[in-house]
Each structure stands twice: as structure tokens, then as C-alpha cells.
Design an enzyme around this catalytic site. Sequence first.
Site, PDB file in Angstrom:
ATOM      1  N   PHE A 197       9.728   0.714  -3.230  1.00  0.00           N
ATOM      2  CA  PHE A 197      10.069  -0.093  -3.711  1.00  0.00           C
ATOM      3  C   PHE A 197       9.565  -1.049  -3.237  1.00  0.00           C
ATOM      4  CE2 PHE A 197      13.908   2.428  -4.836  1.00  0.00           C
ATOM      5  CZ  PHE A 197      14.003   2.412  -6.258  1.00  0.00           C
TER       6      PHE A 197
ATOM      7  N   VAL B 256      12.824   0.575   1.081  1.00  0.00           N
ATOM      8  CA  VAL B 256      13.119  -0.184   1.053  1.00  0.00           C
ATOM      9  C   VAL B 256      12.007  -1.161   1.841  1.00  0.00           C
ATOM     10  CG1 VAL B 256      13.505  -2.290   0.446  1.00  0.00           C
ATOM     11  CG2 VAL B 256      15.234  -1.045  -0.501  1.00  0.00           C
ATOM     12  N   CYS B 257      10.490  -1.409   1.255  1.00  0.00           N
ATOM     13  CA  CYS B 257       9.964  -2.102   2.455  1.00  0.00           C
ATOM     14  C   CYS B 257      10.221  -3.498   3.272  1.00  0.00           C
ATOM     15  CB  CYS B 257       8.658  -2.651   1.749  1.00  0.00           C
ATOM     16  SG  CYS B 257       7.502  -3.497   3.292  1.00  0.00           S
ATOM     17  N   VAL B 258      10.051  -2.855   4.691  1.00  0.00           N
ATOM     18  CA  VAL B 258      11.457  -3.599   5.572  1.00  0.00           C
ATOM     19  C   VAL B 258      10.108  -5.341   5.311  1.00  0.00           C
ATOM     20  CG1 VAL B 258       9.370  -2.953   7.196  1.00  0.00           C
ATOM     21  CG2 VAL B 258      11.599  -3.858   7.699  1.00  0.00           C
TER      22      VAL B 258
ATOM     23  N   ALA C  45      11.078  -6.801   2.078  1.00  0.00           N
ATOM     24  CA  ALA C  45      12.940  -6.852   2.305  1.00  0.00           C
ATOM     25  C   ALA C  45      13.302  -8.458   2.988  1.00  0.00           C
ATOM     26  CB  ALA C  45      13.108  -5.889   2.495  1.00  0.00           C
TER      27      ALA C  45
END
Lengths: 130, 136
Positions: free
Chosen positions: A39, A77-79, A82
Site C-alpha cells: 500500500f 504499508v509503506c512507512v 504512512a
Amino acid sequence: MKFGILVNEGPYQHQASDTAYQFVKAALDQGHEIVRVFFYHDGVNNGTRLTTPPQDDRNIVNRWSELAKEHELDMVVCVAAAQRRGIVDADEAKRHGKDADNIADGFRISGLGQLIEAGIKADRMMIFGD
Amino acid sequence: MANQTKKFLYINRRAPYGTVYALEGLETVLIGAAFEQDVSMAFMDDGVFQLKDHQDSGETGMKNFSPTYRALGDYEVTKLYVERESLEARGLRPEDLMALTYEDEDDDYKEKPSIHIVSSAELADILEIQDVIFNF
């Protein structure tokens, strides 16, 4: 076939997340493998457990969590994306001094390397977004 | 086949400011460069504005990240294809773009241009040979 999935848009605002979900479900039903669902951009908003959509509508976040549980999907989820948008797990909350976390079940926060790795491992990389 | 090299193409179709797609797309390219794959980038539609020289985002409060494109050569991202039709439709000439270059280690570190202006048809051929296409 091994599919890698990239979801680039948030839930409800845009159809990309619904289409990605339907694609992943259909692929799994037909015996294909999902290497990873990644994501990115506003797609990270698929990973907040604090959404409360009207009861007569689909719950997009819960739907992903349930699918992940059922099929042991790796949902990342991409840090960096995010952090910009306030999607936080317990570790991130602690690291950045936030008073809460909101990551939904079945999602984990990690780096963009996970996206590239999915592209390398998958037979086909599918991008859901504009 | 963990060591297999694939052809990765990153397509950039959006203006650099106004949305975060271009910036986050570029971040993906930089991270991806560490994986030693065969990387290309394509710029079409409003994405050609990402390579415009002399960007100044000062009064918008948005970070001018255009200097980062100049670092791509050091990351061995040396193939940047710009669609000619997209440039022309926006009144841009090739010389309006940043002069991005890389040092060719196979040719005595000669400095060479990274940007190649290609037609829509040529770009289609480039897409055809890719293994993985990301679209930002």
C-alpha cells in the site's frame, strides 16, 4: 501465477482499493499466489482500523484484514507514506512520540524495498490506481 | 530466481507539485536502485514538468525536490525517456529540461546525457520490453 499487488489509492474516495481486493480474492480463489499486497501513496489509508463506514456499506479495511487472515496474506504499508498520513503501529507511535496507534489487523509497516522485492519475486506486478 | 535481473520502468505522468505522486514516485526509484535491476524512467503527460529546469516552489510551501533528479545518475538510473508529444503539447522544448547526465563507467567515465526524447510510438516499444511497470 505469482502476483504482486500495489494499491495506490485510499478507500471509498477511489475504486482502486475495491478493484484490488476483488482481484486478489479472485486470484486466490483460482489457486494463484499473492506474493505481497503493498500500500503506497494514499493507499496506506486502507490500513487504519479507526474507519467506521455506514453499516449498510462495505467495510474496506476489515475486508482486507479478513482476507489476510484467511489466506495469510502479506500486507505491507509503506512507512514513509504512512508517516505523512498518520498511519501508525505501536513501534512507530513510540518512536515519534504519538499518543495512539491505528494500524489494522493483518497490516504491517515496512519500507519501499518490500515493493521492489515483490516486483522481483512476482511473475506479474499489478498496479491499482489512476 | 532471487538473483534474476528484471527490467523495471517507472512511469511519471503527473506534475511535480500539487500532489505528492511525483515525489513519492521518485523515492521509489531511489530505493529501487539499490536492488541492482535494469531501471528506466518514462515521463509523459504532465510528468514532463518534473524535469523542467529552474523550478521554484518557494511560495507554495512545497519542497523543491527537483535537485534529487540530478542524483539519479549516481544511483545508476541513467535511462530517462521523455515523450516528445507531451513536451510539445505543453510548449516545452528539450532545452527547457534539466541537463541530466551520468558517468559511463564502461566508457572511461565519460559524461553522457540521461534524457532521451522519444516519440509516443518509441515509448510504446520501450513499455513492451519491460518486466515490471510502476505508474506514478
